[in-house]
Write an enzyme that holds these catalytic residues in place. Structure first.
Site, PDB file in Angstrom:
ATOM      1  N   ASN A  12       0.865  -1.183   0.000  1.00 38.50           N
ATOM      2  CA  ASN A  12       0.000   0.000   0.000  1.00 38.50           C
ATOM      3  C   ASN A  12       0.896   1.225   0.000  1.00 38.50           C
ATOM      4  O   ASN A  12       1.504   1.551   1.024  1.00 38.50           O
ATOM      5  CB  ASN A  12      -0.899  -0.008   1.243  1.00 38.50           C
ATOM      6  CG  ASN A  12      -1.751   1.253   1.329  1.00 38.50           C
ATOM      7  OD1 ASN A  12      -1.806   2.052   0.390  1.00 38.50           O
ATOM      8  ND2 ASN A  12      -2.405   1.433   2.459  1.00 38.50           N
ATOM      9  N   LYS A  14       0.078   4.232  -0.240  1.00 35.51           N
ATOM     10  CA  LYS A  14      -0.579   5.375   0.394  1.00 35.51           C
ATOM     11  C   LYS A  14      -0.392   6.624  -0.482  1.00 35.51           C
ATOM     12  O   LYS A  14      -0.340   6.517  -1.718  1.00 35.51           O
ATOM     13  CB  LYS A  14      -0.072   5.536   1.825  1.00 35.51           C
ATOM     14  CG  LYS A  14      -0.289   4.268   2.655  1.00 35.51           C
ATOM     15  CD  LYS A  14       0.000   4.417   4.118  1.00 35.51           C
ATOM     16  CE  LYS A  14      -0.217   3.102   4.847  1.00 35.51           C
ATOM     17  NZ  LYS A  14       0.047   3.176   6.301  1.00 35.51           N
TER      18      LYS A  14
HETATM   19  O1  LIG Z   1      -1.572  -0.489   4.567  1.00 36.87           O
HETATM   20  C1  LIG Z   1      -0.502  -0.680   5.163  1.00 36.87           C
HETATM   21  C2  LIG Z   1      -0.476  -0.517   6.616  1.00 36.87           C
HETATM   22  O2  LIG Z   1      -1.042   0.699   6.967  1.00 36.87           O
HETATM   23  C3  LIG Z   1       0.893  -0.739   7.231  1.00 36.87           C
HETATM   24  O3  LIG Z   1       1.720   0.352   6.995  1.00 36.87           O
HETATM   25  P1  LIG Z   1       3.257   0.229   7.497  1.00 36.87           P
HETATM   26  O4  LIG Z   1       3.810  -1.058   6.909  1.00 36.87           O
HETATM   27  O5  LIG Z   1       3.950   1.457   6.973  1.00 36.87           O
HETATM   28  O6  LIG Z   1       3.205   0.145   9.018  1.00 36.87           O
END
Ligand SMILES: O=C[C@H](O)COP(=O)(O)O
Length: 254
Positions: A12, A14
């Site tokens: 992801n 983001k």
């Molecule tokens: O979608 C992914 C999660 O929010 C985990 O994010 P992270 O691996 O940066 O903690």
């Protein structure tokens, strides 16, 4: 005996990634075109602005693409929003729904996430449905209560293992470098599995249950080796091909 579940490692990105980031995507695809790619499925959920170019870039079939959210409606006067059909047309096969950052920042309810899941299915997308407790809820020892409510409140009645993936992401582990212990992950995933079987029968036994929240190359073998963990939803570590592939490498051992 339920057949072994094929692992899924999803990334992801983001709100990260512009055209130059497509080189990382190509490197992930290249890394999974080897025998490693035979051991798991991989989906990278890029910003919607990159989806079409990402689809054009990925000539190989080693990874799928996903969106990070979709509107609950199929179309209409929803400025700035993106429909499931738009994601599908741009090249997505999956979409994340109910990520904690949307549950929090956009006040998304279980009911809305359930409806978004159905909208995603209607457009031909598989939904990665996220659940997870906050630090306060963990402190109050309400984790299983919260997960149970979100899990069953966010899922339509007719889930199938080819249209629905569940991601357990403790909110307090996202982006923090903290993770639950392997025992704690096992408890939550065993609970989710039992709840899903109780509600969906044999289909509930086949759903892929991902763990997400500070998954890194260093902890991947431990976390992905937990029973009822069928993969990962990776945030920060999916932005670099080397880190994402190092997490996938766990499946050479497991
Ligand atoms: O979608 C992914 C999660 O929010 C985990 O994010 P992270 O691996 O940066 O903690």
């Amino acid at each position: 005996m339920t057949p072994a579940i094929r692992p899924l490692v999803a990334g992801n990105w983001k709100m990260n990634g512009t055209g130059g980031s497509l080189a990382e995507l190509s490197a992930i695809a290249a890394g999974l075109s080897s025998d490693l790619g035979q051991k798991l499925d991989a989906v990278i959920c890029v910003p919607a602005t990159l989806l079409s170019r990402a689809a054009e870039t990925l000539v190989s079939e080693t990874i799928d693409l996903g969106g990070q959210d979709c509107h609950v409606k199929e179309s209409g006067a929803h400025t700035g929003d993106i429909s499931a059909a738009m994601l599908k047309e741009a090249g997505a096969s999956h979409v994340i729904v109910g990520h904690s950052e949307r549950r929090t920042d956009h006040h998304e309810t279980d009911e809305l996430i359930r409806a978004k899941t159905e909208t995603a299915w209607k457009a031909g997308l598989a939904a990665i449905v996220c659940v997870g407790e906050t630090a306060a809820e963990r402190q109050e020892k309400r984790t299983l209560e919260i997960i149970g409510r979100q899990l069953l409140g966010s899922l339509p009645d007719n889930v199938r293992n080819d249209t629905t993936v569940i991601a357990y992401e403790p909110v307090w582990a996202i982006g923090t470098g903290q993770t639950p212990t392997a025992d704690d992950v096992e408890k939550v995933h065993a609970f989710m599995r039992s709840e899903l079987i109780a509600r969906f029968g044999s289909e509930g036994a086949k759903l892929r249950l991902l763990y997400g929240g500070s998954v890194k190359p260093a902890n991947a073998v431990e976390l992905l080796g937990v029973s009822n963990v069928d993969g990962a939803l990776v945030g920060g570590a999916s932005l670099k091909a080397t880190d994402f592939l190092a997490i996938c490498e766990a499946y050479r051992i497991l």
